[in-house]
Design a protein around this motif. Structure first.
Motif, PDB file in Angstrom:
ATOM      1  N   GLY A  10       0.807  -1.210   0.000  1.00 59.44           N
ATOM      2  CA  GLY A  10       0.000   0.000   0.000  1.00 59.44           C
ATOM      3  C   GLY A  10       0.845   1.266   0.000  1.00 59.44           C
ATOM      4  N   PHE A  11       2.136   1.169  -0.369  1.00 58.67           N
ATOM      5  CA  PHE A  11       3.005   2.349  -0.412  1.00 58.67           C
ATOM      6  C   PHE A  11       3.026   2.985  -1.796  1.00 58.67           C
ATOM      7  CE2 PHE A  11       5.710   0.213   3.078  1.00 58.67           C
ATOM      8  CZ  PHE A  11       4.834   0.672   4.040  1.00 58.67           C
ATOM      9  N   LEU A  12       2.473   2.281  -2.776  1.00 60.16           N
ATOM     10  CA  LEU A  12       2.447   2.793  -4.140  1.00 60.16           C
ATOM     11  C   LEU A  12       1.096   2.420  -4.733  1.00 60.16           C
ATOM     12  CD1 LEU A  12       4.079   3.957  -6.631  1.00 60.16           C
ATOM     13  CD2 LEU A  12       4.626   1.591  -7.177  1.00 60.16           C
ATOM     14  N   ALA A  13       0.409   3.402  -5.302  1.00 60.81           N
ATOM     15  CA  ALA A  13      -0.884   3.103  -5.918  1.00 60.81           C
ATOM     16  C   ALA A  13      -0.654   2.827  -7.400  1.00 60.81           C
ATOM     17  CB  ALA A  13      -1.821   4.291  -5.746  1.00 60.81           C
ATOM     18  N   PRO A  14      -1.055   1.656  -7.884  1.00 62.55           N
ATOM     19  CA  PRO A  14      -0.881   1.373  -9.307  1.00 62.55           C
ATOM     20  C   PRO A  14      -1.754   2.299 -10.149  1.00 62.55           C
ATOM     21  CG  PRO A  14      -2.133  -0.382  -8.244  1.00 62.55           C
ATOM     22  CD  PRO A  14      -1.687   0.550  -7.169  1.00 62.55           C
ATOM     23  N   SER A  15      -1.338   2.520 -11.413  1.00 61.26           N
ATOM     24  CA  SER A  15      -2.140   3.370 -12.295  1.00 61.26           C
ATOM     25  C   SER A  15      -3.478   2.717 -12.564  1.00 61.26           C
ATOM     26  CB  SER A  15      -1.414   3.593 -13.621  1.00 61.26           C
ATOM     27  OG  SER A  15      -0.029   3.678 -13.439  1.00 61.26           O
ATOM     28  N   ASP A  16      -3.487   1.407 -12.591  1.00 58.43           N
ATOM     29  CA  ASP A  16      -4.720   0.677 -12.830  1.00 58.43           C
ATOM     30  C   ASP A  16      -4.655  -0.651 -12.095  1.00 58.43           C
ATOM     31  OD1 ASP A  16      -7.219   0.526 -13.808  1.00 58.43           O
ATOM     32  OD2 ASP A  16      -6.652  -0.096 -15.831  1.00 58.43           O
ATOM     33  N   GLY A  17      -5.819  -1.198 -11.736  1.00 58.64           N
ATOM     34  CA  GLY A  17      -5.847  -2.463 -11.013  1.00 58.64           C
ATOM     35  C   GLY A  17      -5.569  -2.232  -9.545  1.00 58.64           C
ATOM     36  N   GLY A  18      -5.468  -3.319  -8.770  1.00 61.50           N
ATOM     37  CA  GLY A  18      -5.244  -3.138  -7.344  1.00 61.50           C
ATOM     38  C   GLY A  18      -4.894  -4.426  -6.630  1.00 61.50           C
ATOM     39  N   VAL A  19      -4.469  -4.249  -5.377  1.00 61.93           N
ATOM     40  CA  VAL A  19      -4.119  -5.394  -4.544  1.00 61.93           C
ATOM     41  C   VAL A  19      -5.143  -5.491  -3.415  1.00 61.93           C
ATOM     42  CG1 VAL A  19      -2.326  -6.462  -3.130  1.00 61.93           C
ATOM     43  CG2 VAL A  19      -1.676  -4.944  -5.011  1.00 61.93           C
ATOM     44  N   VAL A  20      -5.659  -6.695  -3.182  1.00 58.40           N
ATOM     45  CA  VAL A  20      -6.567  -6.905  -2.064  1.00 58.40           C
ATOM     46  C   VAL A  20      -5.961  -7.968  -1.160  1.00 58.40           C
ATOM     47  CG1 VAL A  20      -8.867  -7.641  -1.358  1.00 58.40           C
ATOM     48  CG2 VAL A  20      -8.579  -6.263  -3.422  1.00 58.40           C
ATOM     49  N   ALA A  21      -5.790  -7.617   0.132  1.00 57.88           N
ATOM     50  CA  ALA A  21      -5.201  -8.543   1.087  1.00 57.88           C
ATOM     51  C   ALA A  21      -6.279  -8.992   2.058  1.00 57.88           C
ATOM     52  CB  ALA A  21      -4.046  -7.882   1.825  1.00 57.88           C
ATOM     53  N   ASP A  22      -6.693 -10.242   1.972  1.00 61.71           N
ATOM     54  CA  ASP A  22      -7.752 -10.793   2.829  1.00 61.71           C
ATOM     55  C   ASP A  22      -8.923  -9.816   2.978  1.00 61.71           C
ATOM     56  OD1 ASP A  22      -6.285 -13.036   3.089  1.00 61.71           O
ATOM     57  OD2 ASP A  22      -5.725 -12.736   5.187  1.00 61.71           O
ATOM     58  N   GLY A  23      -9.359  -9.273   1.864  1.00 58.77           N
ATOM     59  CA  GLY A  23     -10.537  -8.408   1.896  1.00 58.77           C
ATOM     60  C   GLY A  23     -10.251  -6.937   2.090  1.00 58.77           C
ATOM     61  N   PHE A  24      -8.986  -6.576   2.434  1.00 57.92           N
ATOM     62  CA  PHE A  24      -8.634  -5.167   2.601  1.00 57.92           C
ATOM     63  C   PHE A  24      -8.037  -4.633   1.302  1.00 57.92           C
ATOM     64  CE2 PHE A  24      -8.560  -6.818   6.887  1.00 57.92           C
ATOM     65  CZ  PHE A  24      -9.148  -5.809   7.635  1.00 57.92           C
ATOM     66  N   SER A  25      -8.564  -3.522   0.820  1.00 58.30           N
ATOM     67  CA  SER A  25      -8.032  -2.945  -0.403  1.00 58.30           C
ATOM     68  C   SER A  25      -6.804  -2.106  -0.074  1.00 58.30           C
ATOM     69  CB  SER A  25      -9.093  -2.070  -1.066  1.00 58.30           C
ATOM     70  OG  SER A  25      -8.471  -1.255  -2.029  1.00 58.30           O
TER      71      SER A  25
END
Lengths: 255, 484
Positions: B51-66
């Motif tokens: 969560g230190f860098l926001a991608p230009s598109d798409g995303g990372v979800v960790a056990d339900g947390f965006s």
């Protein structure tokens, strides 16, 4: 490389085990009392107490004297300036010498007692002690937790940075840099190739460190502490007795 | 589950995206390795995961947390353990116990629980005996284990490891890999970034990143069937053979007779080098192999004239050796030499050496241009860049050029390929082989496999004692790391 803060000499004496807050407070009383003193008796008494603490803490005399070195020249200068007069020819004046001695001895007691703290208290315990004593300041919106964390990180990075400086100096020496030749300006300029990479490195480290702290959920709020300082009965007794003595001295009851 | 979906990272709209539409999952109990060369975008993926860098598109979800949401990311970091490349930059506290306690303290846990977790984590990484030490007195491998303990004490569900072994010697690397295995066995999901295929040996899944996209995904044995693509993907399986012309050796460069170096540490007398007696010829390519603490850096400093030997004598080109004689004659390339770059431009930095050794400004710049071309960098365009914003491989080449520029007759190199990816390592090896035409080259390393093919002789350093080893005893094209 010599690290000035590394003056802590580990040990297990009563002085080492005393609470850092108690030590800080006693030293504060001692230094404050010294400046209201007018008589020699009390100064000699305080000197004796300091020496006694040294013995209890099993501090090597030479280690202790080394801590006084920085004020040695100031002391010598004060003494000389006070002891001689040029008015009506160059001559020695005893009252002046005594006055000088009075300053010098007080100076050494101040230096010696603060040196005793750093010699017998680990940097960790010292920052803990300072942080707890500063806690009331949090009411005035001083970020006490953050300041304590900054001091502790500062201490943590001293050896790392010392190592880095050594390494950069060696690397630039191998490329022909010299640091002790030429004019003052030339010598100062010679440090540029050391300082620039050092600072670049520090910024990079700061970034990585912030990431490591963020990743471990540091916010400075709502932290608990593994180390809890607990005042022992002896610590409380120490603080009360020294406080009492302080009041009596300042109040002029003891003179 | 830690799921990456359609991650695209593009720094400016004009430029080629660093990553486009990369998707994969890390499940608990699985070890996923992201393999790729420098600049493949693997470290950026790690920053997205935390969560230190926001991608230009798409995303990372960790056990339900965006991880794109600051508040949710902070919540999620309670169960994400992070271990960076350099343990020196990740350690916060002045005391081993405090370091491990740092995370649990931030979580606001009660004191007894923190104490329990500290003991547990230190036992897991094998540092229970080091509880009262100060971190800076530990070895590199121990420091990295301490960082892992700090992450484990938070009882994470996932471990995110960014090149955790790249600064370590083979023995320490083995320790870290074993710890990763152990964490997986305990049910942690592991995302492990590396450029070294050896570290991926036991992974459940390997994802190769190349050109901003996933080039391969599968197991280690499946990956080995794609060997023909390795060059393109920047994966190095064996240290490629580097050709080097043999040169007749006759004249003597160094003659060491019973050289010993001792120093005081506290009240203890430490022998960093004992009775070293070797002869090194001009234009010889020498490899000195040894683990951390074997006395390598002491030997290097002695050969560079940067320290006084306690016993014995060094003869250099038939004359007694001294700091003065070493000046300009011996070029020393320290480990991570790019950390001492400082010039305004690359060209200016490279000219530093020649200038110090008495060349005129014009001569110094001329020498700098020549040595930049030698290391394969364009003196005109590349020479004007700032040395502080280069990739790892580029910076290493500039640092080498900075030494070549004053034409030293001896080049001493300490771990010259450390922390570089496959293409960077190959470039440095080729360069050193090329240097040996004009100079004596001495390489000190803990992974000699990379240099054995080029070496005239190999020496082994252990506990301060040096001895020559049969060159053939090192398998020429051994899989990196197999020797330990």
């Amino acid at each position: 490389m010599q690290i000035p803060i590394g003056s802590y000499v580990p040990g297990d004496s009563a002085v080492h085990r005393a609470d850092p807050r108690a030590k800080l407070l006693v030293t504060f009383f001692l230094v404050a009392a010294l400046f209201t003193l007018k008589s020699w008796y009390l100064i000699v008494a305080l000197c004796t107490v300091m020496m006694l603490v040294c013995v209890i803490a099993r501090i090597n005399v030479r280690t202790f004297l080394r801590m006084l070195k920085p004020v040695l020249w100031i002391g010598a200068f004060t003494l000389i300036v006070n002891s001689f007069s040029f008015v009506g020819g160059f001559h020695f004046i005893l009252p002046g010498f005594m006055r000088g001695m009075f300053f010098v001895v007080r100076l050494f007691v101040v230096m010696g007692s603060t040196a005793l703290i750093t010699l017998t208290t680990s940097p960790v315990a010292l920052t803990d002690g300072i942080a707890i004593m500063m806690r009331p300041l949090a009411r005035l919106r001083v970020p006490v937790e953050d300041v304590a964390m900054m001091i502790s990180i500062g201490i943590r990075f001293i050896p790392t940075i010392a190592e880095e400086i050594d390494r950069i100096i060696l690397a630039q020496t191998a490329r022909g840099a010299t640091f002790n030749e030429g004019s003052l300006l030339k010598r100062a300029r010679a440090w540029i190739p050391v300082l620039i990479p050092l600072f670049v490195g520090l910024f990079r480290r700061a970034d990585a460190l912030a990431r490591s702290m963020d990743a471990r959920c540091y916010t400075g709020i709502g932290r608990t502490h593994l180390r809890e300082l607990k005042l022992k009965l002896s610590d409380v007794a120490l603080m009360v007795v020294s406080g009492l003595l302080f009041v009596l001295i300042v109040g002029g009851v003891i003179r | 589950m830690l799921s990456f979906s359609d991650i695209t990272i593009q720094y400016t709209t004009q430029s080629q995206p660093l990553l486009s539409n990369v998707s994969f999952d890390v499940e608990q109990g699985k070890h996923v390795v992201l393999l790729g060369s420098n600049g493949s975008g693997k470290s950026s993926l790690m920053l997205c995961a935390l969560g230190f860098l926001a991608p230009s598109d798409g995303g990372v979800v960790a056990d339900g947390f965006s991880m794109g949401d600051a508040h949710q990311a902070h919540q999620a970091r309670r169960f994400l353990g992070y271990v960076g490349q350099n343990p020196d930059d990740g350690i916060v506290a002045t005391h081993v116990t405090d370091e491990v306690a740092f995370g649990p303290e931030n979580l606001g846990l009660p004191r007894e629980e923190i104490a329990r977790r500290v003991d547990e984590a230190l036992a897991k990484v094998g540092l229970s005996d080091y509880k009262n030490r100060e971190p800076h007195t530990l070895s590199g491998g121990q420091k990295q284990r301490l960082v892992i303990a700090g992450a484990l004490a938070m009882h994470p569900r996932y471990l995110l490891l960014d090149e955790p072994c790249s600064m370590l010697d083979p023995a320490a690397r083995g320790d870290i890999l074993a710890l990763i295995e152990q964490a997986r066995a305990e049910g942690l999901g592991i995302l492990h970034i590396t450029h070294d295929i050896f570290e991926a040996k036991n992974a459940d899944e390997i994802i190769v990143l190349c050109g901003g996209a996933v080039a391969f995904r599968g197991t280690h044995s499946e990956l080995l069937q794609h060997e023909s693509d390795f060059d393109e993907w920047g994966i190095e399986l064996k240290a490629p053979f580097v050709e080097r012309d043999g040169i007749a050796l006759s004249e003597t460069q160094y003659d060491l007779e019973g050289v010993g170096v001792t120093y005081l540490e506290g009240n203890q007398q430490i022998s960093a080098l004992r009775e070293a007696s070797i002869v090194i010829h001009k234009n010889e390519f020498i490899v000195i192999e040894g683990q951390t603490g074997a006395g390598k850096s002491t030997l290097l400093k002695a050969l560079a004239g940067l320290l006084d030997v306690t016993t014995g004598a060094i003869t250099f080109e038939d004359q007694p050796f001294s700091t003065k004689r070493a000046r300009g004659a011996v070029g020393l390339v320290f480990q991570n030499p790019e950390m001492s770059l400082f010039g305004e431009t690359v060209l200016d930095d490279v000219a530093f050496g020649p200038r110090n050794f008495g060349a005129s400004e014009a001569e110094a710049l001329q020498a700098a241009r020549k040595s930049l071309s030698e290391v394969g960098l364009d003196p005109v365009t590349f020479g004007q860049r700032t040395p502080l914003k280069l990739s790892g491989g580029e910076a290493r080449k500039v640092a080498l050029a900075g030494v070549l520029a004053f034409s030293p007759r001896v080049i001493l190199a300490d771990e010259p390929t450390a922390a570089l990816d496959a293409s960077g390592r190959l470039a440095v090896r080729r360069l050193l082989a090329q240097c040996s035409r004009a100079a004596t080259v001495i390489v000190v390393t803990h992974s000699p496999e990379e240099f054995v093919s080029m070496a005239d002789r190999v020496f082994h350093l252990e506990d301060g004692s040096i001895s020559e080893v049969e060159k053939g005893s090192w398998k020429r094209a051994s899989l990196r790391g197999e020797s330990n």
